[in-house]
Design an enzyme around this catalytic site. Structure first.
Site, PDB file in Angstrom:
ATOM      1  N   ALA A   1       0.818  -1.215   0.000  1.00  0.00           N
ATOM      2  CA  ALA A   1       0.000   0.000   0.000  1.00  0.00           C
ATOM      3  C   ALA A   1       0.851   1.264   0.000  1.00  0.00           C
ATOM      4  CB  ALA A   1      -0.921   0.004   1.216  1.00  0.00           C
TER       5      ALA A   1
ATOM      6  N   ARG B   1       3.341   1.848  -2.059  1.00  0.00           N
ATOM      7  CA  ARG B   1       3.936   2.092  -3.377  1.00  0.00           C
ATOM      8  C   ARG B   1       3.631   3.506  -3.854  1.00  0.00           C
ATOM      9  NH1 ARG B   1       1.618  -1.989  -7.399  1.00  0.00           N
ATOM     10  NH2 ARG B   1      -0.276  -1.449  -6.259  1.00  0.00           N
TER      11      ARG B   1
ATOM     12  N   CYS C   1      11.669   9.397 -11.104  1.00  0.00           N
ATOM     13  CA  CYS C   1      11.607   7.958 -11.386  1.00  0.00           C
ATOM     14  C   CYS C   1      12.818   7.229 -10.807  1.00  0.00           C
ATOM     15  CB  CYS C   1      11.531   7.724 -12.894  1.00  0.00           C
ATOM     16  SG  CYS C   1      11.557   5.976 -13.347  1.00  0.00           S
TER      17      CYS C   1
ATOM     18  N   HIS D   1      13.574   6.044 -20.124  1.00  0.00           N
ATOM     19  CA  HIS D   1      12.311   6.139 -19.397  1.00  0.00           C
ATOM     20  C   HIS D   1      11.100   5.755 -20.244  1.00  0.00           C
ATOM     21  CE1 HIS D   1       9.728   7.494 -16.135  1.00  0.00           C
ATOM     22  NE2 HIS D   1       9.028   8.212 -16.993  1.00  0.00           N
TER      23      HIS D   1
ATOM     24  N   ALA E   1       0.561  -1.437 -12.821  1.00  0.00           N
ATOM     25  CA  ALA E   1       1.888  -0.827 -12.690  1.00  0.00           C
ATOM     26  C   ALA E   1       1.794   0.499 -11.945  1.00  0.00           C
ATOM     27  CB  ALA E   1       2.509  -0.614 -14.065  1.00  0.00           C
TER      28      ALA E   1
ATOM     29  N   HIS F   1       9.657  -2.056 -16.957  1.00  0.00           N
ATOM     30  CA  HIS F   1      10.219  -3.000 -15.993  1.00  0.00           C
ATOM     31  C   HIS F   1       9.350  -4.246 -15.918  1.00  0.00           C
ATOM     32  CE1 HIS F   1       7.122  -0.978 -13.574  1.00  0.00           C
ATOM     33  NE2 HIS F   1       7.143  -2.037 -12.769  1.00  0.00           N
TER      34      HIS F   1
ATOM     35  N   CYS G   1       4.676 -27.879 -27.341  1.00  0.00           N
ATOM     36  CA  CYS G   1       5.276 -28.039 -28.670  1.00  0.00           C
ATOM     37  C   CYS G   1       4.207 -28.331 -29.714  1.00  0.00           C
ATOM     38  CB  CYS G   1       6.307 -29.167 -28.654  1.00  0.00           C
ATOM     39  SG  CYS G   1       7.715 -28.870 -27.560  1.00  0.00           S
TER      40      CYS G   1
END
Length: 213
Positions: A21, A23, A39, A111, A158, A164, A198
């Protein structure tokens, strides 16, 4: 510490991690890209990430410039690499402490240079980094499953727009993966040793359907 909890209704495991949370809300407030000045994945901002666990660079020192691929621990991890795996069972409540690995593979110093814009060499290097980190972590006996994934954009989850990928190593194998492996084994045995993946690739190439060029 994070925790994995068993959901007996769906027979699946769920990760609970309060640190997620925290982030950075790069996409909140109407913007669709992270400010390059702020960044942490941009070239020259190496001090803004945890110390790297892998980097491809020709010159320079660790955690400094000169790189074209960097792998660093996630600053807001879903799982933590420290500690041993302990299971706790209390009647219907079954949990495992959140031991694991959560890393970020920074795909380019640029970036705005997303995967479709990368050179063939750079894409190969990204995949090589995936493999190198996978092979390193799989030696850790605490980890039973490793997932490499990529979220692109806000709607995919994201929080930073700089190109990334992420890697998560968990102490349990998800039920969905167990089911896939069992299905592959059944196909292998029923066909006398054929690989299902395959066969799918060969069939699609032969029929020239579902192929995007």
């Amino acid at each position: 510490m994070p925790e994995l909890r068993k959901d007996y209704v769906t027979d699946t495991w769920v990760v609970f991690s309060a640190s997620r949370a925290q982030r950075p809300g790069a996409f909140r407030g109407g913007t669709s890209t992270t400010d390059p000045v702020k960044c942490p994945f941009c070239y020259g901002h190496e001090h803004m990430t945890p110390p790297e666990v892998l980097a491809y660079r020709k010159d320079g020192v660790p955690n400094g410039p000169g790189w074209w691929i960097r792998c660093v621990p996630n600053k807001y991890p879903a799982l933590q690499v420290e500690g041993e795996v302990h299971r706790r069972v209390s009647q219907l409540f079954h949990s495992v402490n959140g031991v694991g690995a959560h890393e970020v593979i920074i795909e380019t110093p640029e970036h705005e240079h997303h995967l479709s814009m990368q050179s063939e060499f750079q894409v190969q290097e990204i995949i090589t980094a995936y493999k190198q980190r996978y092979l390193d972590l799989i030696r850790d006996k605490r980890f039973k499953y490793i997932l490499i994934f990529k979220n692109h954009g806000e709607r995919a989850g994201a929080s930073i727009s700089h190109p990334h990928s992420q890697l998560i190593a968990t102490p349990i194998v998800p039920r969905r993966i167990v089911e896939e492996v069992n299905a592959l084994n059944r196909f292998y045995e029923s066909t006398g040793g054929s690989c299902l993946y395959c066969e799918i690739v060969e069939t699609e190439l032969e029929e020239e359907k579902r192929i995007v060029s």
